[in-house]
Design a protein around this motif. Structure first.
Motif, mmCIF file in Angstrom:
data_model
loop_
_atom_site.group_PDB
_atom_site.id
_atom_site.type_symbol
_atom_site.label_atom_id
_atom_site.label_comp_id
_atom_site.label_asym_id
_atom_site.label_seq_id
_atom_site.Cartn_x
_atom_site.Cartn_y
_atom_site.Cartn_z
ATOM 1 N N MET A 1 0.543 3.611 6.156
ATOM 2 C CA MET A 1 0.033 4.520 6.076
ATOM 3 C C MET A 1 0.950 5.688 6.748
ATOM 4 O O MET A 1 0.868 5.366 7.521
ATOM 5 N N THR A 2 0.718 6.699 6.124
ATOM 6 C CA THR A 2 0.889 7.879 6.184
ATOM 7 C C THR A 2 0.017 9.041 6.400
ATOM 8 O O THR A 2 -1.361 8.391 4.944
ATOM 9 N N PRO A 3 -0.510 10.153 7.184
ATOM 10 C CA PRO A 3 -1.113 10.488 6.179
ATOM 11 C C PRO A 3 -1.045 11.554 5.297
ATOM 12 O O PRO A 3 -2.000 12.137 4.405
ATOM 13 N N GLN A 4 -0.032 11.502 4.764
ATOM 14 C CA GLN A 4 0.412 12.075 3.132
ATOM 15 C C GLN A 4 0.707 11.584 2.552
ATOM 16 O O GLN A 4 0.557 11.622 1.074
ATOM 17 N N CYS A 5 1.148 10.377 2.799
ATOM 18 C CA CYS A 5 1.734 9.095 1.672
ATOM 19 C C CYS A 5 1.026 7.115 2.085
ATOM 20 O O CYS A 5 1.813 6.693 3.869
ATOM 21 N N ARG A 6 0.887 6.546 1.419
ATOM 22 C CA ARG A 6 1.071 5.330 0.934
ATOM 23 C C ARG A 6 2.084 4.696 0.473
ATOM 24 O O ARG A 6 2.362 5.441 -0.272
ATOM 25 N N GLN A 7 3.166 4.184 1.067
ATOM 26 C CA GLN A 7 3.866 3.041 0.725
ATOM 27 C C GLN A 7 3.920 1.865 0.613
ATOM 28 O O GLN A 7 3.893 1.135 1.768
ATOM 29 N N SER A 8 4.505 1.184 -0.844
ATOM 30 C CA SER A 8 3.484 -0.075 -0.874
ATOM 31 C C SER A 8 5.142 -0.704 -0.082
ATOM 32 O O SER A 8 5.945 -0.186 -0.314
ATOM 33 N N ILE A 9 4.900 -1.967 0.540
ATOM 34 C CA ILE A 9 5.485 -3.116 0.887
ATOM 35 C C ILE A 9 5.725 -4.398 0.825
ATOM 36 O O ILE A 9 4.205 -5.144 0.745
#
Length: 183
Positions: free
Chosen positions: A81-89
């Motif tokens: 998670m980041t404030p601008q984007c969530r990246q699947s892992i």
């Protein structure tokens, strides 16, 4: 600023461990609602090795930084998670690996492969999965993520449970009791 690994878990008292846990400052990922969603091209192997685009991430500082951004949603998907984007892992088993354990003052403290310390208890329960003859033990870490106990840590935990006696193979930590037998 160079990273200083915490002292050996065996040399710390429960009070020192609790203070280290309390002082750890993590990003407020639970407050973020990013609108963008992408694939991180990252994977965490069952042995705790992190990969990006097929190659291992060899810098421990990068793994520690990424691990502080991990969450697991109700569907079981892990995200950075980041404030601008969530990246699947992709996560083969558990997001973390518990690599050491200490018993002190009625509590079980665990060191993760990322050098993070977690005290098992009501907020960080242990659960057993798999075959009763060879169970997999998991420790809740944060934001839905878990650590699987590696073999040597599982053996430490089993030895402690056997030393405690009782009819069931179970342990108590910070006032909570956990079965080490999968149900």
């Amino acid at each position: 600023m160079p990273y200083e690994a915490p002292p050996d878990l065996a040399s710390l008292s429960l009070e020192q461990i609790a203070r280290a846990v309390e002082e750890r400052r993590l990003p407020p990922v639970e407050q973020w609602s990013p609108s963008e969603e992408i694939d991180s091209l990252m994977r965490i192997a069952a042995d705790g090795t992190w990969f990006h685009d097929g190659g291992p991430i060899t810098r421990p500082a990068m793994v520690r930084a990424f691990s502080s951004l991990l969450v697991k949603d109700e569907r079981g998907q892990h995200w950075l998670m980041t404030p601008q984007c969530r990246q699947s892992i992709a996560v083969d088993d558990a997001a973390f690996l518990a690599v050491d354990m200490k018993v002190d003052g009625g509590a079980l403290a665990f060191r993760l492969g990322t050098d993070e310390l977690v005290i098992a208890g009501p907020d960080h329960p242990l659960r057993a999965e798999g075959d009763p003859e060879c169970p997999a033990i998991y420790l809740a870490v944060r934001h839905g993520t878990e650590a699987r106990l590696d073999r040597s840590t599982w053996l430490q935990l089993a030895e402690h449970a056997l030393a405690e006696g009782g009819e069931e193979l179970e342990i108590t930590s910070a006032g909570a009791t956990f079965s080490l037998v999968p149900r």
